[in-house]
Design a protein around this motif. Structure first.
Motif, mmCIF file in Angstrom:
data_model
loop_
_atom_site.group_PDB
_atom_site.id
_atom_site.type_symbol
_atom_site.label_atom_id
_atom_site.label_comp_id
_atom_site.label_asym_id
_atom_site.label_seq_id
_atom_site.Cartn_x
_atom_site.Cartn_y
_atom_site.Cartn_z
ATOM 1 N N ILE A 223 0.841 -1.203 0.000
ATOM 2 C CA ILE A 223 0.000 0.000 0.000
ATOM 3 C C ILE A 223 0.872 1.247 0.000
ATOM 4 O O ILE A 223 0.579 2.233 -0.696
ATOM 5 C CB ILE A 223 -0.952 -0.010 1.214
ATOM 6 N N LEU A 224 1.959 1.206 0.761
ATOM 7 C CA LEU A 224 2.862 2.364 0.801
ATOM 8 C C LEU A 224 3.544 2.597 -0.548
ATOM 9 O O LEU A 224 3.755 3.746 -0.956
ATOM 10 C CB LEU A 224 3.917 2.165 1.890
ATOM 11 N N GLU A 225 3.888 1.523 -1.237
ATOM 12 C CA GLU A 225 4.515 1.663 -2.559
ATOM 13 C C GLU A 225 3.563 2.352 -3.528
ATOM 14 O O GLU A 225 3.974 3.109 -4.405
ATOM 15 C CB GLU A 225 4.900 0.280 -3.104
ATOM 16 N N GLU A 226 2.269 2.085 -3.334
ATOM 17 C CA GLU A 226 1.260 2.670 -4.216
ATOM 18 C C GLU A 226 0.916 4.103 -3.829
ATOM 19 O O GLU A 226 0.835 4.992 -4.680
ATOM 20 C CB GLU A 226 -0.009 1.816 -4.178
ATOM 21 N N LYS A 227 0.716 4.345 -2.526
ATOM 22 C CA LYS A 227 0.246 5.655 -2.066
ATOM 23 C C LYS A 227 1.356 6.564 -1.564
ATOM 24 O O LYS A 227 1.190 7.786 -1.506
ATOM 25 C CB LYS A 227 -0.793 5.466 -0.960
ATOM 26 N N GLY A 228 2.468 5.969 -1.137
ATOM 27 C CA GLY A 228 3.583 6.766 -0.653
ATOM 28 C C GLY A 228 3.528 7.094 0.824
ATOM 29 O O GLY A 228 4.570 7.299 1.460
ATOM 30 N N PHE A 229 2.311 7.153 1.383
ATOM 31 C CA PHE A 229 2.163 7.553 2.785
ATOM 32 C C PHE A 229 0.866 6.982 3.342
ATOM 33 O O PHE A 229 -0.145 6.872 2.646
ATOM 34 C CB PHE A 229 2.139 9.085 2.897
ATOM 35 N N LEU A 230 0.905 6.600 4.625
ATOM 36 C CA LEU A 230 -0.283 6.170 5.341
ATOM 37 C C LEU A 230 -0.380 6.967 6.639
ATOM 38 O O LEU A 230 0.581 7.001 7.418
ATOM 39 C CB LEU A 230 -0.220 4.677 5.673
ATOM 40 N N SER A 236 -2.594 5.752 16.597
ATOM 41 C CA SER A 236 -3.828 5.774 15.812
ATOM 42 C C SER A 236 -4.928 4.979 16.490
ATOM 43 O O SER A 236 -4.664 4.012 17.228
ATOM 44 C CB SER A 236 -3.574 5.206 14.416
ATOM 45 N N ASP A 237 -6.152 5.363 16.230
ATOM 46 C CA ASP A 237 -7.317 4.666 16.768
ATOM 47 C C ASP A 237 -7.409 3.276 16.148
ATOM 48 O O ASP A 237 -7.246 3.120 14.925
ATOM 49 C CB ASP A 237 -8.582 5.458 16.443
ATOM 50 N N PRO A 238 -7.659 2.237 16.945
ATOM 51 C CA PRO A 238 -7.761 0.870 16.410
ATOM 52 C C PRO A 238 -8.797 0.742 15.301
ATOM 53 O O PRO A 238 -8.586 -0.012 14.333
ATOM 54 C CB PRO A 238 -8.152 0.044 17.635
ATOM 55 N N PHE A 260 10.307 -1.252 10.168
ATOM 56 C CA PHE A 260 11.224 -0.203 10.605
ATOM 57 C C PHE A 260 12.616 -0.780 10.886
ATOM 58 O O PHE A 260 13.632 -0.191 10.505
ATOM 59 C CB PHE A 260 10.675 0.488 11.854
ATOM 60 N N LYS A 261 12.653 -1.952 11.541
ATOM 61 C CA LYS A 261 13.947 -2.592 11.830
ATOM 62 C C LYS A 261 14.672 -2.958 10.542
ATOM 63 O O LYS A 261 15.901 -2.928 10.479
ATOM 64 C CB LYS A 261 13.727 -3.839 12.676
ATOM 65 N N ALA A 262 13.893 -3.297 9.500
ATOM 66 C CA ALA A 262 14.488 -3.655 8.218
ATOM 67 C C ALA A 262 14.792 -2.413 7.371
ATOM 68 O O ALA A 262 15.263 -2.530 6.235
ATOM 69 C CB ALA A 262 13.544 -4.571 7.441
ATOM 70 N N ARG A 263 14.522 -1.205 7.928
ATOM 71 C CA ARG A 263 14.771 0.074 7.274
ATOM 72 C C ARG A 263 13.996 0.206 5.963
ATOM 73 O O ARG A 263 14.462 0.845 5.004
ATOM 74 C CB ARG A 263 16.269 0.266 7.019
ATOM 75 N N GLN A 264 12.790 -0.378 5.962
ATOM 76 C CA GLN A 264 11.953 -0.287 4.766
ATOM 77 C C GLN A 264 10.928 0.831 4.870
ATOM 78 O O GLN A 264 10.341 1.225 3.866
ATOM 79 C CB GLN A 264 11.245 -1.624 4.522
ATOM 80 N N ILE A 265 10.691 1.340 6.065
ATOM 81 C CA ILE A 265 9.753 2.444 6.243
ATOM 82 C C ILE A 265 10.345 3.488 7.179
ATOM 83 O O ILE A 265 11.288 3.213 7.932
ATOM 84 C CB ILE A 265 8.387 1.974 6.812
ATOM 85 N N VAL A 266 9.742 4.670 7.106
ATOM 86 C CA VAL A 266 10.066 5.763 8.029
ATOM 87 C C VAL A 266 8.815 6.040 8.842
ATOM 88 O O VAL A 266 7.712 6.176 8.282
ATOM 89 C CB VAL A 266 10.491 7.032 7.270
ATOM 90 N N ILE A 267 8.951 6.089 10.159
ATOM 91 C CA ILE A 267 7.819 6.374 11.034
ATOM 92 C C ILE A 267 7.898 7.824 11.484
ATOM 93 O O ILE A 267 8.856 8.230 12.150
ATOM 94 C CB ILE A 267 7.799 5.439 12.261
ATOM 95 N N GLY A 268 6.912 8.618 11.075
ATOM 96 C CA GLY A 268 6.877 10.020 11.440
ATOM 97 C C GLY A 268 5.765 10.297 12.439
ATOM 98 O O GLY A 268 4.994 9.395 12.793
ATOM 99 N N PRO A 269 5.646 11.525 12.886
ATOM 100 C CA PRO A 269 4.613 11.872 13.881
ATOM 101 C C PRO A 269 3.194 11.755 13.337
ATOM 102 O O PRO A 269 2.248 11.570 14.101
ATOM 103 C CB PRO A 269 4.949 13.323 14.258
#
Length: 277
Positions: A223-230, A236-238, A260-269
């Protein structure tokens, strides 16, 4: 008649104004009505047909295939309910009749029920039976946690979704473990969570252990590859996570931790995005 309720390959004996008469194994004949003929058939040709009984309980052959054959289970919709029983849509011109005495509970028009196709030995016609537990067996001991199983989802209850495994074992997916829509009548891959002492199975929609997190991580990354951001993160609310990804918050947090451990994503605020490192 051993052909009753089954798909058969039968030879054409003769033609009449009403259709073609097909040879049965006991020496008798069954009519294939004219509407099911192409006009190119000849005597001696073999045709594939389903044999059941018409509205006057006479054997008849059709080229249509029902949703369930003799001794099969299927989830069928009730088209009409009378004081004598219910008529189920099973894909044929004549509906499948479920007598009151064969109902597990009262039926309602438009609702779907697990039905087994059986022979009524008093009338020698095909009927439906919703008392499915008459045909259920305890699951074998080798049905262990983590094993895959193909399941037919057939009823929603307060506890969860009832599932038929291998046409003979009963299972349950608990409602609090379902984070994506499950359609009654659908067949899907499931995983065994526990075999109870009574032989029933607790099931889950996601595989156990590492495989579950790998599949969830792959979904998020796709989904991230398609949209770029989630716009999702560990605060976040469940309900929001479930609506967007169809997974629990716990599962989501484990998956993004893995990514994140695999450095495949960036977690922002405000959410997560694909790492470009």
């Amino acid at each position: 008649m051993k052909e009753l309720g089954l798909i058969n390959k039968l030879k054409i004996n003769r033609f009449t104004d009403f259709g073609a008469y097909l040879a049965l194994s006991d020496g008798g004949e069954v009519l294939l009505p004219k509407g099911y003929l192409t006009g190119e058939e000849k005597e001696g040709d073999v045709v594939e047909v389903f044999v059941y009984t018409d509205s006057e309980d006479r054997p008849v052959a059709v080229t249509q295939k029902p949703l369930a054959l003799l001794d099969d289970f299927a989830v069928l919709e009730a088209k009409e309910v009378t004081k004598f029983g219910a008529f189920m849509d099973w894909g044929l011109p004549k509906d499948l009749f479920v007598p009151n005495g064969e109902m597990a509970k009262n039926m309602e028009v438009g609702q779907k029920y697990l039905i087994r196709v059986c022979v009524d030995f008093k009338s020698t016609r095909l009927i439906g039976v919703s008392k499915y537990r008459d045909f259920i067996n305890p699951a074998p001991q080798d049905f262990e946690p983590g094993n895959e199983a193909e399941g037919l989802i057939f009823e929603k209850t307060d506890l969860g979704y009832k599932v038929l495994i291998d046409d003979q074992y009963e299972g349950l997916i608990f409602s609090n473990e379902v984070f994506q829509p499950l359609e009654i009548g659908s067949t899907r891959k499931l995983w065994i969570k526990k075999r109870r002492d009574d032989g029933r199975l607790d099931l889950q929609v996601l595989p156990v252990g590492r495989v579950k997190y790998e599949e969830g991580s792959e979904k998020i990354l796709s989904i991230l590859e398609e949209k770029g951001f989630l716009p999702l993160h560990d605060k976040s609310d469940p309900a929001e996570i479930q609506a967007i990804l169809g997974m629990s918050k716990k599962h989501f947090k484990q998956c993004i931790g893995q990514l994140f451990k695999a450095r495949q994503i960036v977690i922002g605020p405000d959410g997560i995005s694909v790492s470009r490192d």
